[in-house]
Write an enzyme that holds these catalytic residues in place. Sequence first.
Site, PDB file in Angstrom:
ATOM      1  N   CYS A 251      76.405  18.339  89.807  1.00 13.30           N
ATOM      2  CA  CYS A 251      76.741  19.766  89.841  1.00 13.30           C
ATOM      3  C   CYS A 251      75.760  20.580  90.695  1.00 13.30           C
ATOM      4  O   CYS A 251      76.162  21.453  91.466  1.00 13.30           O
ATOM      5  CB  CYS A 251      76.782  20.336  88.431  1.00 13.30           C
ATOM      6  SG  CYS A 251      78.041  19.567  87.412  1.00 13.30           S
ATOM      7  N   GLU A 296      80.285  26.360  80.746  1.00 11.76           N
ATOM      8  CA  GLU A 296      79.349  25.232  80.685  1.00 11.76           C
ATOM      9  C   GLU A 296      80.026  24.014  80.038  1.00 11.76           C
ATOM     10  O   GLU A 296      80.842  24.137  79.120  1.00 11.76           O
ATOM     11  CB  GLU A 296      78.140  25.699  79.872  1.00 11.76           C
ATOM     12  CG  GLU A 296      77.156  24.671  79.431  1.00 11.76           C
ATOM     13  CD  GLU A 296      76.397  24.010  80.574  1.00 11.76           C
ATOM     14  OE1 GLU A 296      76.581  22.793  80.726  1.00 11.76           O
ATOM     15  OE2 GLU A 296      75.634  24.682  81.293  1.00 11.76           O
ATOM     16  N   ASP A 330      88.891  18.324  79.240  1.00 10.34           N
ATOM     17  CA  ASP A 330      88.475  19.438  80.091  1.00 10.34           C
ATOM     18  C   ASP A 330      89.037  20.718  79.478  1.00 10.34           C
ATOM     19  O   ASP A 330      90.251  20.895  79.401  1.00 10.34           O
ATOM     20  CB  ASP A 330      89.016  19.231  81.513  1.00 10.34           C
ATOM     21  CG  ASP A 330      88.366  20.161  82.528  1.00 10.34           C
ATOM     22  OD1 ASP A 330      87.882  21.238  82.121  1.00 10.34           O
ATOM     23  OD2 ASP A 330      88.351  19.817  83.717  1.00 10.34           O
ATOM     24  N   ARG A 332      88.502  23.849  80.481  1.00  8.46           N
ATOM     25  CA  ARG A 332      88.324  25.010  81.353  1.00  8.46           C
ATOM     26  C   ARG A 332      89.641  25.687  81.723  1.00  8.46           C
ATOM     27  O   ARG A 332      90.709  25.099  81.625  1.00  8.46           O
ATOM     28  CB  ARG A 332      87.623  24.580  82.654  1.00  8.46           C
ATOM     29  CG  ARG A 332      86.180  24.224  82.443  1.00  8.46           C
ATOM     30  CD  ARG A 332      85.551  23.684  83.697  1.00  8.46           C
ATOM     31  NE  ARG A 332      86.112  22.393  84.092  1.00  8.46           N
ATOM     32  CZ  ARG A 332      85.764  21.740  85.172  1.00  8.46           C
ATOM     33  NH1 ARG A 332      84.873  22.255  85.992  1.00  8.46           N
ATOM     34  NH2 ARG A 332      86.296  20.574  85.451  1.00  8.46           N
ATOM     35  N   LYS A 364      92.384  21.797  89.705  1.00  9.76           N
ATOM     36  CA  LYS A 364      91.761  23.082  90.017  1.00  9.76           C
ATOM     37  C   LYS A 364      92.523  23.801  91.129  1.00  9.76           C
ATOM     38  O   LYS A 364      92.666  25.024  91.100  1.00  9.76           O
ATOM     39  CB  LYS A 364      90.319  22.824  90.455  1.00  9.76           C
ATOM     40  CG  LYS A 364      89.416  24.012  90.346  1.00  9.76           C
ATOM     41  CD  LYS A 364      88.077  23.718  90.991  1.00  9.76           C
ATOM     42  CE  LYS A 364      87.017  23.317  90.028  1.00  9.76           C
ATOM     43  NZ  LYS A 364      85.704  23.174  90.669  1.00  9.76           N
TER      44      LYS A 364
HETATM   45  N1  LIG Z   1      81.648  17.895  78.684  1.00  8.13           N
HETATM   46  C1  LIG Z   1      80.940  17.492  79.750  1.00  8.13           C
HETATM   47  N2  LIG Z   1      80.781  18.347  80.774  1.00  8.13           N
HETATM   48  C2  LIG Z   1      80.078  17.915  81.829  1.00  8.13           C
HETATM   49  C3  LIG Z   1      79.486  16.645  81.899  1.00  8.13           C
HETATM   50  N3  LIG Z   1      78.845  16.550  83.078  1.00  8.13           N
HETATM   51  C4  LIG Z   1      79.028  17.712  83.729  1.00  8.13           C
HETATM   52  N4  LIG Z   1      79.772  18.545  82.981  1.00  8.13           N
HETATM   53  C5  LIG Z   1      80.262  19.886  83.286  1.00  8.13           C
HETATM   54  O1  LIG Z   1      81.307  19.736  84.207  1.00  8.13           O
HETATM   55  C6  LIG Z   1      81.450  20.939  84.927  1.00  8.13           C
HETATM   56  C7  LIG Z   1      81.636  20.586  86.388  1.00  8.13           C
HETATM   57  O2  LIG Z   1      82.868  19.978  86.473  1.00  8.13           O
HETATM   58  P1  LIG Z   1      83.194  18.641  87.207  1.00  8.13           P
HETATM   59  O3  LIG Z   1      84.225  17.940  86.393  1.00  8.13           O
HETATM   60  O4  LIG Z   1      81.923  17.907  87.539  1.00  8.13           O
HETATM   61  O5  LIG Z   1      83.785  19.039  88.576  1.00  8.13           O
HETATM   62  P2  LIG Z   1      85.031  19.940  88.856  1.00  8.13           P
HETATM   63  O6  LIG Z   1      84.557  21.353  88.833  1.00  8.13           O
HETATM   64  O7  LIG Z   1      86.158  19.608  87.921  1.00  8.13           O
HETATM   65  O8  LIG Z   1      85.495  19.437  90.260  1.00  8.13           O
HETATM   66  P3  LIG Z   1      84.854  19.690  91.653  1.00  8.13           P
HETATM   67  O9  LIG Z   1      85.421  21.000  92.129  1.00  8.13           O
HETATM   68  O10 LIG Z   1      85.299  18.561  92.491  1.00  8.13           O
HETATM   69  O11 LIG Z   1      83.369  19.736  91.455  1.00  8.13           O
HETATM   70  C8  LIG Z   1      80.235  21.786  84.612  1.00  8.13           C
HETATM   71  O12 LIG Z   1      80.633  22.800  83.681  1.00  8.13           O
HETATM   72  C9  LIG Z   1      79.283  20.803  83.930  1.00  8.13           C
HETATM   73  O13 LIG Z   1      78.456  21.441  82.956  1.00  8.13           O
HETATM   74  C10 LIG Z   1      79.664  15.777  80.790  1.00  8.13           C
HETATM   75  O14 LIG Z   1      79.205  14.658  80.771  1.00  8.13           O
HETATM   76  N5  LIG Z   1      80.390  16.251  79.755  1.00  8.13           N
END
Ligand SMILES: Nc1nc2c(ncn2[C@@H]2O[C@H](COP(=O)(O)OP(=O)(O)OP(=O)(O)O)[C@@H](O)[C@H]2O)c(=O)[nH]1
Length: 417
Positions: A251, A296, A330, A332, A364
């Site tokens: 990240c 987060e 996920d 979000r 996304k």
């Molecule tokens: N629940 C959880 N969240 C995580 C973990 N590692 C990173 N995150 C969260 O994942 C989020 C980032 O999302 P990602 O899935 O890495 O990437 P994305 O936003 O879906 O995709 P990109 O646009 O390609 O980066 C942030 O909010 C991080 O805090 C994990 O092991 N578990």
Amino acid sequence: MPDLPSHASPYFSPQSPPDGEVEGEISLNSTAAPRSNPAESSEETHYESGQESSTENERGTATPALPGSFLSPAFTPPSTPGGTMNPASVLHQTQLSGLRHRVATTTKAPKLLDQLPSVECIVRARIPTTSGTEMFLHLYHNDIDNKEHLAIVFGNTIRSRSLDRVKPGETELDRMIRGAYVGKLHPGRISSWYDEKAEAAAAAAAASSQTTGEKGTTASAHPTQFAQAPLVRIHSECYTGETAWSARCDCGEQLDEAARLMSLPEEALPENLAHADAETLAANSPGGVIVYLRQEGRGIGLGEKLKAYNLQDLGSDTVEANLLLRHPADARSYGLATAILVDLGLGVDANPEGIRLLTNNPDKIRAVEGANREVVVKDRVSMVPLAWRTGGKKGINSTEVEGYLRTKIAKMGHMIK
Ligand SMILES: Nc1nc2c(ncn2[C@@H]2O[C@H](COP(=O)(O)OP(=O)(O)OP(=O)(O)O)[C@@H](O)[C@H]2O)c(=O)[nH]1
């Protein structure tokens, strides 16, 4: 009180299963101490046999040897922050079905809101950065949560409509204090609308080149003309990866890379976008926006993400860990990001050419466009991890990040190339 194994917390009492059918499957016997044989334990936790090797510890089975005790309601919160999932139904799914079924039913695409939330940019400030580029940090309030979501704006062409709006009774100083000014602030400036220093400089430049030139330093309600579709990154907060040097995820690296690309000289951007290595120049940066959402841990919050990390150290991958904590894979949503982009003049009403979205996440792309396509994603720009691009010479090298990326590709459909 039934006999509990020694590792079981005295603070919880085992819950009764919602359905007699599954009683045997989550009987207290399954809280026995973790076994070392993953095959035995995957049977015990009722994951489908033949689960593919996408776990982060490469053991080839899903979450080996997890005690059934984390089905306890005392261990996990009743619901995901801001989420709409019914914990009882998630638990029911967890007990009744194999892991694949759970992944299939919980890693669904983010829900699109029929109507975008209302957002307002409360304040904006110029931030000179350590790379030499300036950015404008915009802080937003909204009508669906009380978090301070942010837009990090590079370049001088992108402006917030809600920020520029005149508020009844405000003075010129009020406007400048909340960042609703054009050009630059400097000691002695008295008008938010008119940057006399910039005007004088522009007039001198125009006179010397004998061109009339556009004013360019007065706030405009007209659509912005971009030389090419602006670069946008929708970034979800990650305290561990961005602030606490974590090598569990990429990240922090993605945030840095997005800022770097938005700071590059315009001519360096096309084609070889990710590999461009030109010098950072504030003056001719094409600009762009990083919308920084306070969701987060993919929306489950930092505390729950840290629990998920412990589960990952116990053998789960990132998706399994979320599900075992009774959160969606996920949690979000992106309605706020869409609304912020519209406020910044990047929606179809002002920018029909669309944006270029920096992401590997297919869900996304559609989500950011909004239910009524309020924003158009013209192109996707992928984010290849630095370690992959440099053969491991730069970037993050850890078994954890490898597993994290592998799970995103295998289970979340990410397109990393
Ligand atoms: N629940 C959880 N969240 C995580 C973990 N590692 C990173 N995150 C969260 O994942 C989020 C980032 O999302 P990602 O899935 O890495 O990437 P994305 O936003 O879906 O995709 P990109 O646009 O390609 O980066 C942030 O909010 C991080 O805090 C994990 O092991 N578990």
